[in-house]
Structures are given as C-alpha cells and as structure tokens.
Design an enzyme around this catalytic site. Structure first.
Site, PDB file in Angstrom:
ATOM      1  N   GLY A  84     -10.746  -2.016 -10.260  1.00  9.23           N
ATOM      2  CA  GLY A  84     -10.204  -3.076  -9.254  1.00  9.23           C
ATOM      3  C   GLY A  84      -8.407  -2.790  -9.381  1.00  9.23           C
ATOM      4  O   GLY A  84      -7.957  -2.249 -10.244  1.00  9.23           O
ATOM      5  N   ASP A  85      -8.057  -3.672  -8.272  1.00 12.65           N
ATOM      6  CA  ASP A  85      -6.385  -3.691  -8.159  1.00 12.65           C
ATOM      7  C   ASP A  85      -6.032  -2.385  -7.851  1.00 12.65           C
ATOM      8  O   ASP A  85      -4.648  -2.046  -8.206  1.00 12.65           O
ATOM      9  CB  ASP A  85      -5.885  -4.412  -9.431  1.00 12.65           C
ATOM     10  CG  ASP A  85      -6.379  -5.864  -9.329  1.00 12.65           C
ATOM     11  OD1 ASP A  85      -6.807  -6.430  -8.557  1.00 12.65           O
ATOM     12  OD2 ASP A  85      -6.656  -6.276 -10.408  1.00 12.65           O
ATOM     13  N   LYS A  87      -6.530  -1.667  -2.648  1.00 13.78           N
ATOM     14  CA  LYS A  87      -7.294  -1.659  -1.365  1.00 13.78           C
ATOM     15  C   LYS A  87      -6.843  -2.506  -0.317  1.00 13.78           C
ATOM     16  O   LYS A  87      -6.789  -1.864   0.967  1.00 13.78           O
ATOM     17  CB  LYS A  87      -8.658  -2.198  -1.881  1.00 13.78           C
ATOM     18  CG  LYS A  87      -9.263  -1.415  -2.755  1.00 13.78           C
ATOM     19  CD  LYS A  87     -10.590  -2.073  -3.349  1.00 13.78           C
ATOM     20  CE  LYS A  87     -10.446  -3.343  -4.192  1.00 13.78           C
ATOM     21  NZ  LYS A  87      -9.717  -3.291  -5.254  1.00 13.78           N
ATOM     22  N   GLY A 144      -8.472 -10.036  -4.945  1.00  9.99           N
ATOM     23  CA  GLY A 144      -7.023 -10.582  -4.863  1.00  9.99           C
ATOM     24  C   GLY A 144      -6.454  -9.351  -4.146  1.00  9.99           C
ATOM     25  O   GLY A 144      -6.117  -8.300  -4.826  1.00  9.99           O
ATOM     26  N   HIS A 145      -6.279  -9.366  -2.919  1.00 14.16           N
ATOM     27  CA  HIS A 145      -5.772  -8.295  -2.121  1.00 14.16           C
ATOM     28  C   HIS A 145      -4.515  -8.612  -1.524  1.00 14.16           C
ATOM     29  O   HIS A 145      -4.173  -9.563  -0.917  1.00 14.16           O
ATOM     30  CB  HIS A 145      -6.851  -7.603  -1.128  1.00 14.16           C
ATOM     31  CG  HIS A 145      -8.186  -7.431  -1.641  1.00 14.16           C
ATOM     32  ND1 HIS A 145      -9.101  -6.916  -0.668  1.00 14.16           N
ATOM     33  CD2 HIS A 145      -8.483  -7.224  -2.615  1.00 14.16           C
ATOM     34  CE1 HIS A 145     -10.032  -6.636  -1.555  1.00 14.16           C
ATOM     35  NE2 HIS A 145      -9.928  -6.705  -2.731  1.00 14.16           N
ATOM     36  N   GLN A 204     -13.428  -5.181  -5.913  1.00 12.49           N
ATOM     37  CA  GLN A 204     -13.339  -4.878  -7.326  1.00 12.49           C
ATOM     38  C   GLN A 204     -13.243  -3.050  -7.199  1.00 12.49           C
ATOM     39  O   GLN A 204     -12.607  -2.639  -6.333  1.00 12.49           O
ATOM     40  CB  GLN A 204     -14.553  -5.207  -7.925  1.00 12.49           C
ATOM     41  CG  GLN A 204     -14.554  -6.765  -7.992  1.00 12.49           C
ATOM     42  CD  GLN A 204     -14.906  -7.598  -7.063  1.00 12.49           C
ATOM     43  OE1 GLN A 204     -16.004  -7.270  -6.401  1.00 12.49           O
ATOM     44  NE2 GLN A 204     -14.014  -8.554  -6.796  1.00 12.49           N
ATOM     45  N   SER A 249       0.220   6.422  -1.069  1.00 15.12           N
ATOM     46  CA  SER A 249       1.226   5.138  -0.895  1.00 15.12           C
ATOM     47  C   SER A 249       2.383   4.981  -1.879  1.00 15.12           C
ATOM     48  O   SER A 249       2.289   5.360  -3.041  1.00 15.12           O
ATOM     49  CB  SER A 249       0.141   3.747  -1.090  1.00 15.12           C
ATOM     50  OG  SER A 249       1.030   2.737  -1.495  1.00 15.12           O
TER      51      SER A 249
HETATM   52  P1  GDP Z   1      -6.289  -4.503  -4.455  1.00 21.73           P
HETATM   53  O1  GDP Z   1      -7.066  -5.668  -5.441  1.00 21.73           O
HETATM   54  O2  GDP Z   1      -6.971  -3.222  -4.936  1.00 21.73           O
HETATM   55  O3  GDP Z   1      -6.173  -4.980  -3.017  1.00 21.73           O
HETATM   56  O4  GDP Z   1      -4.804  -4.434  -5.075  1.00 21.73           O
HETATM   57  P2  GDP Z   1      -3.874  -5.694  -5.489  1.00 21.73           P
HETATM   58  O5  GDP Z   1      -3.360  -6.330  -4.331  1.00 21.73           O
HETATM   59  O6  GDP Z   1      -4.680  -6.633  -6.529  1.00 21.73           O
HETATM   60  O7  GDP Z   1      -2.792  -4.943  -6.521  1.00 21.73           O
HETATM   61  C1  GDP Z   1      -2.129  -3.849  -5.985  1.00 21.73           C
HETATM   62  C2  GDP Z   1      -0.776  -4.231  -5.861  1.00 21.73           C
HETATM   63  O8  GDP Z   1       0.194  -3.197  -5.984  1.00 21.73           O
HETATM   64  C3  GDP Z   1      -0.136  -5.220  -4.844  1.00 21.73           C
HETATM   65  O9  GDP Z   1       0.788  -6.163  -5.384  1.00 21.73           O
HETATM   66  C4  GDP Z   1       0.348  -4.343  -3.982  1.00 21.73           C
HETATM   67  O10 GDP Z   1       1.420  -4.920  -3.178  1.00 21.73           O
HETATM   68  C5  GDP Z   1       0.887  -3.206  -4.869  1.00 21.73           C
HETATM   69  N1  GDP Z   1       0.973  -1.900  -4.310  1.00 21.73           N
HETATM   70  C6  GDP Z   1       0.031  -1.236  -3.424  1.00 21.73           C
HETATM   71  N2  GDP Z   1       0.465   0.210  -3.109  1.00 21.73           N
HETATM   72  C7  GDP Z   1       1.508   0.330  -3.764  1.00 21.73           C
HETATM   73  C8  GDP Z   1       2.386   1.383  -4.109  1.00 21.73           C
HETATM   74  O11 GDP Z   1       2.215   2.574  -3.604  1.00 21.73           O
HETATM   75  N3  GDP Z   1       3.689   1.332  -4.729  1.00 21.73           N
HETATM   76  C9  GDP Z   1       3.974   0.075  -5.298  1.00 21.73           C
HETATM   77  N4  GDP Z   1       4.880   0.210  -5.924  1.00 21.73           N
HETATM   78  N5  GDP Z   1       3.179  -1.025  -5.273  1.00 21.73           N
HETATM   79  C10 GDP Z   1       2.158  -1.015  -4.394  1.00 21.73           C
HETATM   80  P1  IMO Z   2     -10.023  -6.800  -6.552  1.00 23.43           P
HETATM   81  O1  IMO Z   2     -10.824  -6.553  -5.101  1.00 23.43           O
HETATM   82  C1  IMO Z   2      -9.787  -6.602 -10.738  1.00 23.43           C
HETATM   83  C2  IMO Z   2     -13.104  -8.169 -13.111  1.00 23.43           C
HETATM   84  C3  IMO Z   2     -12.645  -9.604 -14.046  1.00 23.43           C
HETATM   85  C4  IMO Z   2     -13.845  -9.236 -15.127  1.00 23.43           C
HETATM   86  C5  IMO Z   2     -14.986  -8.918 -14.305  1.00 23.43           C
HETATM   87  C6  IMO Z   2     -16.065  -9.936 -14.056  1.00 23.43           C
HETATM   88  O2  IMO Z   2      -8.650  -7.662  -6.268  1.00 23.43           O
HETATM   89  O3  IMO Z   2      -9.906  -5.443  -6.943  1.00 23.43           O
HETATM   90  P2  IMO Z   2     -16.038 -11.733 -12.079  1.00 23.43           P
HETATM   91  O4  IMO Z   2     -15.172 -12.894 -11.825  1.00 23.43           O
HETATM   92  O5  IMO Z   2     -16.076 -10.961 -11.039  1.00 23.43           O
HETATM   93  O6  IMO Z   2     -17.292 -12.247 -12.796  1.00 23.43           O
HETATM   94  O7  IMO Z   2     -15.328 -11.014 -13.363  1.00 23.43           O
HETATM   95  O8  IMO Z   2     -14.363  -8.114 -13.279  1.00 23.43           O
HETATM   96  N1  IMO Z   2     -12.699  -8.476 -11.710  1.00 23.43           N
HETATM   97  C7  IMO Z   2     -11.576  -7.798 -11.065  1.00 23.43           C
HETATM   98  N2  IMO Z   2     -10.612  -7.102 -11.855  1.00 23.43           N
HETATM   99  N3  IMO Z   2      -9.708  -7.005  -9.503  1.00 23.43           N
HETATM  100  C8  IMO Z   2     -10.824  -7.274  -8.894  1.00 23.43           C
HETATM  101  O9  IMO Z   2     -10.779  -7.693  -7.665  1.00 23.43           O
HETATM  102  C9  IMO Z   2     -11.544  -8.170  -9.668  1.00 23.43           C
HETATM  103  N4  IMO Z   2     -12.614  -8.819  -9.552  1.00 23.43           N
HETATM  104  C10 IMO Z   2     -13.320  -9.127 -10.757  1.00 23.43           C
HETATM  105  O10 IMO Z   2     -11.340  -9.636 -14.382  1.00 23.43           O
HETATM  106  O11 IMO Z   2     -13.145  -8.273 -15.885  1.00 23.43           O
HETATM  107 MG    MG Z   3      -6.623  -7.131  -6.704  1.00 20.98          MG
END
Ligand code: GDP
Ligand code: IMO
Ligand code: MG
Length: 429
Positions: free
Chosen positions: A12-13, A16, A40-41, A223, A412
C-alpha cells in the site's frame, strides 16, 4: 485502446492516487472496486494537496467516478469526505459520483469491533486502520450486511437490523461492552439516507453502457498485493482481494473489461501496521527514507516502516495480479544515497528461495539476499524525461525491471501530477 486497472504491488501507499490522477486525464471514468476508507490516496495538483479515502481519485479532475459493489462504504465517512473535498473547490454531486446500490455498509458497530479487537491484545494486533473494514467484510460474506439499497427499503430494514444485531450483540456481550439498540441504529441510518441515496445506482449497468460506448475505464485499486487477503502476508492483511482480478467482480464487469494492469511500486518499500517485512531497515537509511519520503500514513498518521526494494515480493505481486507494466514512484527519495540495495532472493533456514512462502512462520523467517547497486548524487526530483535522469538512476530502474520481469511504463519523480515520465501508454497497450 484498453481499459486500465491500477493496483498496488507492495504493502500500500505506493502512490496509486498520484498515478490514477495523472492517468485520469485520458480516462472517461474512474472506478473504485474494493477496500473502503482505510485507503489514503494523496494527490498534489498545482501545489494543492487532496487526500482521498473513498472517493475515486478522478474526482479532482471532475471525471465521472464510481464506487463499485466491492467497496465497503461508511456513509458518514462518505458524506464527510464529500464536504471536505467540496471545501477545496471540488463539487461532488450525483452527476459525477455513483455509488453501487449493492455495496455493503460499514456501520459504527464495525468500527467498535475493529478497535476492540485491536486493543484486546498486543499479540494478535494486525495494526488495522481501525475503521471497521474487516468486520464489515465479515458481515457481507456472512450474508447479514446492510447494503446501500436497504436504506431505501424501510419495510425490510427492521428485520435486517435485528438479524445483524443478534450476531453483534452476542459478540459485544462476550467482550463486555454495551449492546446496540436497534431503534437507535435505525434512526442513525434514517438520518443519513437522504444524503447517500441520491448517489445510489446500479453501477454495473452504468459501466456496461459506458463499455458499449467504448469509453475508457480506469479502475483504481486500494491497498497493495501484499495486503491481499489471499496472496498477501496473511493474517497481516486487509479483508479484501486487492489484486486486479477483483476489479471485475468489485465493479460488476467481466474480467475482459479490465484490460491493461498497471502495478504501482515505490523505488523502495514501506509498510504500515504489523506483519512480516523482509527488507525492513532500522538504521540511519530507514530514517532518511521516512523523513525524506514523508512516510507517515495518510489515514492514521502512523510512521511507516521503511526498507529496501524487495524484488522477490514485487515479482510475486505482479504475477498474482497479472500486471503488464509498473509505475515506479519516489525514485527521487533515493537521490544522494551512496549505494542502494535490492533484495534479489530470500534465505530460508539456509536455503536460497525466490518466492515469498505462504506460511506465516516462514514469512517471518526469510532473510533478504541483497545486491548492491551504486547510488547517484544528481537529483531526479521533478524529472520529466529520461534525459534528466543520471546514468546510475537509470541503471537502478533497468535492474529492477530485469528482476521483476516487468517493464516500467511510468516513472514518477515528485508528488506533483505533472512530474511523471511516460514510457508506455497503458491505455494504448
Ligand atoms: P497511495 O495510497 O498508493 O495513493 O499512496 P499515498 O498517497 O498514501 O502515499 C504516497 C505519497 O507519496 C503521497 O504523499 C504522494 O504525494 C507521494 N508521492 C507519489 N509519487 C511520488 C514521487 O514520485 N516522489 C515523491 N517524492 N513523492 C511522491
Ligand atoms: P492505500 O490505499 C497502507 C493496512 C493496515 C493494516 C492492514 C489491515 O492508501 O494504499 P484494515 O484497516 O484494512 O483492516 O488494516 O492493512 N492498510 C493499509 N496500509 N495503505 C493502505 O491503503 C492501507 N489500508 C489498509 O495498516 O496493516
Ligand atoms: Mg495511501
């Protein structure tokens, strides 16, 4: 032209949200198909940061967006998010957002149960987001969920609530917490229904119409593959299938609708919550990655665990998800490191293996086998073409492509929408 599914290839994170926002320029609609507001996107557009949990990332561009039947929907969270994003100037109305009428609801009792379980013992802690995701999916599969359409069927609602509470109140008595009063729960649902029902639609039907009109559909995963309930680091996973196969079932389309599958992977690895993480670092490099990468959860604010890129886990994720190309994000965070490591295999009890085993004990026991690659001192931050990348940064990307047996389609280089290098257009593939 094909449709595109964007799925996380790590824990995750991966970025996306940024990638979906960027791709949505070429898409006609964006669809969420699993997960809930555990996601959390983050999108950064012209310096403005948008944090989305339930709303598909296309809404920021005003793209028609769908929340599919595979998503679990907390109606209160949905309303809050619509209001919050509205304050940033993004108007969410039933012309641009449709919510599947057959999606299951997350209720306050699901959140209670999630948190009660998490707080019950350190040993069994998954480190969930505490938002009721797991308990809501349990009720869906157990055929006692309250669904979006039930908010319009008041005659049947009493029986549904009673059936649900027979189960939950037994659990709550066992846990020593107050039982839920069905009358109060019904009143809460009635108070929210008029704000939710205008968005309720047969999403499968709308998507079928769009597909027949040859519209471009972008599926937005939440995720990542290593959090998939089947293919991930079970039981330290979320409660839905996060792999691309779910895009079809979770939106009401057949698998042929999914098209090109784009996996998103960071140039290193992060994980939030408990569970195995073979390449996790605890040294100064971990601090550098966390601080420079701003690796704090969007949803819970928790510090993300950080480590080197794990080519074994990502290769496995790409295979289970049918991924055809990846978007590599956050390469810029590695800028300036004298050397960079990549996990190319695992050592399991003295034997070299090239996959993540299924067993929880073995997953915890694998040790990474690293290959060291020279770092680069030049900045890749904000690069918009390969020519702006240093030779060693390119070598790193090329080596990863070899190891994961999949080409990089997008790169990216900053949080900003436009700081993206296109190598292969997923829609044209
Ligand atoms: P998601 O859950 O997959 O949508 O990812 P999140 O938004 O939770 O976490 C990704 C973080 O990295 C966010 O704060 C984005 O703004 C940041 N981000 C995405 N691509 C890049 C990149 O290429 N470089 C940097 N420095 N930050 C990035
Ligand atoms: P995005 O879409 C990162 C993790 C939680 C925990 C496990 C189960 O932003 O990538 P849950 O609340 O789903 O039952 O928790 O999954 N988790 C994530 N980790 N990014 C996420 O979403 C997540 N959504 C759930 O931290 O380990
Ligand atoms: Mg996220």
């Amino acid at each position: 032209m094909s449709n595109v599914a964007v799925v996380g290839a790590q824990w995750g994170d991966e970025g996306k949200g940024k990638v979906v926002d960027w791709l949505s320029e070429r898409a006609d609609v964006v669809v969420r198909f699993q997960g809930g507001h555990n996601a959390g996107h983050t999108l950064v557009v012209d310096g403005v940061t948008y944090k989305l949990s339930l709303l598909p990332s296309g809404v920021v561009r005003g793209k028609p967006s769908f929340i599919g039947n595979g998503v679990v929907v907390d109606p209160w969270a949905l309303i809050d998010e619509i209001e919050r994003i509205g304050k940033l100037g993004v108007d969410i109305n039933p012309n641009i957002l449709a919510l599947a009428d057959n999606a299951s609801l997350i209720l306050p009792l699901h959140r209670d149960l999630d948190q009660l379980r998490e707080n019950a013992s350190e040993a069994g802690k998954i480190g969930t987001t505490g938002r009721g995701i797991g308990p809501a999916y349990e009720d869906k599969v157990a055929r006692r969920a309250i669904r979006v359409c039930d908010l319009a069927d008041l005659a049947a609602l009493d029986d549904k609530i009673e059936r649900l509470l027979t189960h939950h109140n037994a659990l709550r008595r066992g846990l020593g917490v107050a039982e839920i009063d069905g009358v109060l729960l019904k009143a809460e649902l009635l108070a929210v229904k008029d704000k939710v029902l205008p968005f309720a639609k047969p999403v499968w039907l709308e998507l079928d119409r769009l597909r027949r009109e040859n519209k471009q559909i972008l599926f937005e995963g939440a995720q990542g593959a290593m959090l998939d309930v089947d293919h991930g680091t079970y039981p330290f996973v979320t409660s839905s299938n996060t792999v691309s196969g779910q895009a079809a079932a979770g939106s009401g389309m057949g698998p042929s609708a999914v098209g090109f599958v784009l996996g998103i992977a960071k140039a290193y690895t992060t994980r939030v919550g408990s569970g195995p993480f073979p390449t996790e670092l605890f040294d100064k490099t971990a601090e550098i990655l966390t601080d420079r990468g701003r690796e704090f959860g969007t949803v819970t604010g928790r510090r993300r665990r950080c480590g080197w890129f794990d080519a074994v886990a990502v290769r496995q994720a790409l295979k289970t998800g049918g991924v055809k190309g990846i978007a590599m994000t956050k390469l810029d965070i590695l800028d300036g490191l004298p050397e960079v490591k990549v996990c190319v295999a695992y050592d399991l009890y003295g034997e070299r293996i090239d996959r993540l085993p299924a067993s929880m004990t073995e997953q915890a026991a694998v040790k990474p086998v690293y290959e060291t690659i020279a770092g680069w001192s030049e900045s890749t931050f904000g690069a918009r073409s390969w020519a702006q990348l240093s030779a060693n940064a390119i070598k790193y990307v090329r080596r990863i492509e070899e190891l994961i047996e999949t080409p990089v389609a997008l790169l990216s280089t900053s949080p900003e929408r436009e700081d993206t290098i296109l190598v292969q257009d997923p829609f044209a593939s």
